[in-house]
Write a protein that holds these residues in place. Structure first.
Motif, PDB file in Angstrom:
ATOM      1  N   SER A  20       0.793  -1.370  -0.194  1.00 17.05           N
ATOM      2  CA  SER A  20      -0.005   0.003   0.045  1.00 17.05           C
ATOM      3  C   SER A  20       0.780   1.333  -0.052  1.00 17.05           C
ATOM      4  CB  SER A  20      -0.963   0.020   1.209  1.00 17.05           C
ATOM      5  OG  SER A  20      -1.700  -1.177   1.179  1.00 17.05           O
ATOM      6  N   LEU A  21       1.893   1.256   0.810  1.00 17.67           N
ATOM      7  CA  LEU A  21       2.710   2.510   0.948  1.00 17.67           C
ATOM      8  C   LEU A  21       3.583   2.608  -0.375  1.00 17.67           C
ATOM      9  CD1 LEU A  21       3.905   2.249   4.552  1.00 17.67           C
ATOM     10  CD2 LEU A  21       2.364   3.666   3.540  1.00 17.67           C
ATOM     11  N   ARG A  22       4.079   1.380  -0.841  1.00 15.85           N
ATOM     12  CA  ARG A  22       4.927   1.542  -2.089  1.00 15.85           C
ATOM     13  C   ARG A  22       4.043   2.076  -3.315  1.00 15.85           C
ATOM     14  NH1 ARG A  22       6.800  -2.731  -4.344  1.00 15.85           N
ATOM     15  NH2 ARG A  22       8.344  -1.682  -5.322  1.00 15.85           N
ATOM     16  N   ALA A  65      -1.034   3.436 -10.141  1.00 16.26           N
ATOM     17  CA  ALA A  65      -1.684   2.555 -11.232  1.00 16.26           C
ATOM     18  C   ALA A  65      -0.382   1.563 -11.607  1.00 16.26           C
ATOM     19  CB  ALA A  65      -1.924   3.439 -12.335  1.00 16.26           C
ATOM     20  N   ARG A  66       0.712   1.663 -11.294  1.00 16.42           N
ATOM     21  CA  ARG A  66       1.792   0.873 -11.690  1.00 16.42           C
ATOM     22  C   ARG A  66       1.681  -0.260 -10.786  1.00 16.42           C
ATOM     23  NH1 ARG A  66       6.938  -0.797 -10.928  1.00 16.42           N
ATOM     24  NH2 ARG A  66       6.967   0.561  -8.964  1.00 16.42           N
ATOM     25  N   LEU A  67       1.411  -0.192  -9.538  1.00 16.14           N
ATOM     26  CA  LEU A  67       1.447  -1.534  -8.813  1.00 16.14           C
ATOM     27  C   LEU A  67       0.185  -1.775  -8.280  1.00 16.14           C
ATOM     28  CD1 LEU A  67       4.057  -0.248  -6.272  1.00 16.14           C
ATOM     29  CD2 LEU A  67       4.265  -1.643  -8.072  1.00 16.14           C
ATOM     30  N   ARG A  68      -1.015  -1.327  -8.851  1.00 17.24           N
ATOM     31  CA  ARG A  68      -2.457  -1.864  -8.482  1.00 17.24           C
ATOM     32  C   ARG A  68      -3.159  -1.795  -9.851  1.00 17.24           C
ATOM     33  NH1 ARG A  68      -7.390   1.013  -7.497  1.00 17.24           N
ATOM     34  NH2 ARG A  68      -8.976  -0.527  -6.353  1.00 17.24           N
ATOM     35  N   VAL A  69      -3.909  -3.064 -10.046  1.00 14.16           N
ATOM     36  CA  VAL A  69      -4.937  -2.779 -11.102  1.00 14.16           C
ATOM     37  C   VAL A  69      -6.062  -3.260 -10.762  1.00 14.16           C
ATOM     38  CG1 VAL A  69      -2.923  -3.809 -12.544  1.00 14.16           C
ATOM     39  CG2 VAL A  69      -4.248  -5.328 -11.313  1.00 14.16           C
ATOM     40  N   THR A  70      -7.022  -2.871 -11.496  1.00 14.63           N
ATOM     41  CA  THR A  70      -8.523  -2.944 -11.206  1.00 14.63           C
ATOM     42  C   THR A  70      -9.104  -4.062 -12.006  1.00 14.63           C
ATOM     43  OG1 THR A  70      -9.263  -1.514 -12.855  1.00 14.63           O
ATOM     44  CG2 THR A  70      -8.678  -0.506 -10.929  1.00 14.63           C
ATOM     45  N   THR A  71     -10.342  -4.467 -11.724  1.00 12.30           N
ATOM     46  CA  THR A  71     -11.246  -5.608 -12.538  1.00 12.30           C
ATOM     47  C   THR A  71     -11.197  -5.256 -14.184  1.00 12.30           C
ATOM     48  OG1 THR A  71     -12.729  -5.989 -10.627  1.00 12.30           O
ATOM     49  CG2 THR A  71     -13.259  -6.595 -12.763  1.00 12.30           C
ATOM     50  N   LEU A  79      12.857 -11.546  -5.414  1.00 10.69           N
ATOM     51  CA  LEU A  79      13.466 -12.304  -6.370  1.00 10.69           C
ATOM     52  C   LEU A  79      13.840 -11.734  -7.511  1.00 10.69           C
ATOM     53  CD1 LEU A  79      11.316 -15.615  -5.635  1.00 10.69           C
ATOM     54  CD2 LEU A  79      13.753 -15.010  -4.801  1.00 10.69           C
ATOM     55  N   GLY A  80      13.672 -10.358  -7.836  1.00 11.64           N
ATOM     56  CA  GLY A  80      14.030  -9.594  -8.850  1.00 11.64           C
ATOM     57  C   GLY A  80      12.922  -9.331  -9.986  1.00 11.64           C
ATOM     58  N   HIS A  81      11.907  -9.539  -9.730  1.00 11.86           N
ATOM     59  CA  HIS A  81      10.876  -9.579 -10.932  1.00 11.86           C
ATOM     60  C   HIS A  81      10.391  -8.025 -10.682  1.00 11.86           C
ATOM     61  CE1 HIS A  81       9.695 -13.773 -12.108  1.00 11.86           C
ATOM     62  NE2 HIS A  81      10.099 -13.819 -10.902  1.00 11.86           N
ATOM     63  N   ASP A  82      10.638  -7.128 -11.905  1.00 17.75           N
ATOM     64  CA  ASP A  82      10.672  -5.958 -11.642  1.00 17.75           C
ATOM     65  C   ASP A  82       9.211  -5.212 -12.172  1.00 17.75           C
ATOM     66  OD1 ASP A  82      13.373  -5.624 -11.736  1.00 17.75           O
ATOM     67  OD2 ASP A  82      13.645  -6.112 -14.016  1.00 17.75           O
ATOM     68  N   ASP A  83       8.392  -5.753 -12.604  1.00 16.36           N
ATOM     69  CA  ASP A  83       6.778  -5.320 -12.798  1.00 16.36           C
ATOM     70  C   ASP A  83       5.808  -6.241 -12.314  1.00 16.36           C
ATOM     71  OD1 ASP A  83       4.692  -4.000 -13.992  1.00 16.36           O
ATOM     72  OD2 ASP A  83       5.379  -4.302 -16.095  1.00 16.36           O
ATOM     73  N   VAL A  84       5.634  -5.714 -11.111  1.00 14.60           N
ATOM     74  CA  VAL A  84       4.692  -6.503 -10.204  1.00 14.60           C
ATOM     75  C   VAL A  84       3.583  -5.665  -9.378  1.00 14.60           C
ATOM     76  CG1 VAL A  84       4.414  -8.213  -8.345  1.00 14.60           C
ATOM     77  CG2 VAL A  84       6.447  -8.302  -9.557  1.00 14.60           C
TER      78      VAL A  84
END
Length: 279
Positions: A108-110, A152-158, A254-259
């Protein structure tokens, strides 16, 4: 901390003990109780200097009906000010529930742009097991200002997920237990999972009988066995965005950049009769 690609998202008890009194470090106690007694638990004993946060009240949109979706920027910035979390603050979050709620706070903070947030590996139980100091009563935070960004980069909607169902560049990861994933259990109108999702049960990411994460090599093997590969955007979901946030933490370490996290999760998807479901 051996084997992590992004170890800066995790704190050991040793690191935290060495940095307790460092200026700019804010410790957040995210222990939560369904009956609302989390703050009482905090006041009965916590890591020195820690401030308490109730993720369910403080970080959730109060207008959301079914799902526990992220609060808006105004609510989060107000919370950060009250807790003494500002631009440049190094935050360490802990709980006593295998870092599930701590991970939700971390995400949430990130999502709103805080750069340095760590989860305490092993949480409060590990701190106590090592005989480290605790404090009682409420803590008094310092004032601070957090400049919130776009989540928007770290959170997606339905809507986002529906539009990405056939994308070859996206992997949907379901963090629920296998029985829920396969549609044998659940409490929504429909049971099953989002089409194309891969089941990575978040319970398998912790050491058996422990609050600590499994080591990096074991977690890489877990993802490999589930056919989770690099090079795609990872979208994690579960029923409420809690287990999904912990899975997102593991992937980031583990280094995944787009999560990203779909915090509406199965609470939204499973109750929508217009959305496709697999069992």
């Amino acid at each position: 901390m051996d084997g992590w690609t992004r170890p800066e998202h995790l704190a050991t008890t040793e690191w935290l003990a060495d940095n307790l009194d460092r200026a700019g470090v804010r410790i957040v106690d995210a222990r939560w109780r369904p009956d609302g007694r989390g703050r009482e638990v905090h006041q009965a004993g916590h890591i020195p200097g820690a401030v308490h946060l109730d993720w369910r009240t403080d970080l959730i949109d109060p207008e959301a009906e079914d799902a526990l979706v992220l609060a808006d920027a105004e609510q989060v910035s107000g919370l950060a000010a009250r807790l003494g979390i500002g631009d440049g603050t190094d935050v360490v979050v802990y709980d006593d529930s295998q870092s599930l709620f701590a991970a939700r706070v971390w995400w949430s903070l990130r999502a709103y742009g805080l750069r340095s947030v760590r989860v305490l590996d092993g949480g409060f139980p590990a701190w106590l097991e090592e005989g480290r100091a605790t404090s009682r009563g409420p803590s008094t935070p310092l004032s601070a200002t957090l400049t919130v960004g776009d989540p928007a980069r770290l959170r997606v909607t339905t809507t986002d997920v529906r539009g990405l169902l056939t994308s070859p560049t996206v992997a949907l990861l379901d963090a629920r237990a296998p029985a829920e994933f396969h549609g044998f259990e659940g409490n929504t109108k429909r049971l099953g999972h989002i089409p194309g999702a891969i089941n990575v049960p978040v319970g398998a990411t912790s050491q058996p009988g422990s609050q600590r994460l499994r080591d990096a090599a074991a977690l890489r093997d877990l993802l490999h066995s589930a056919n989770v590969s690099r090079g795609r955007r990872m979208i994690c979901y579960d029923g409420s965005g809690v287990a999904a946030a912990k899975l997102a933490l593991v992937l980031t370490l583990l280094g995944h950049d787009d999560v990203a996290v779909y915090d509406g999760g199965w609470a939204e998807w499973g109750n929508r009769l217009d959305l496709p479901v697999d069992r």
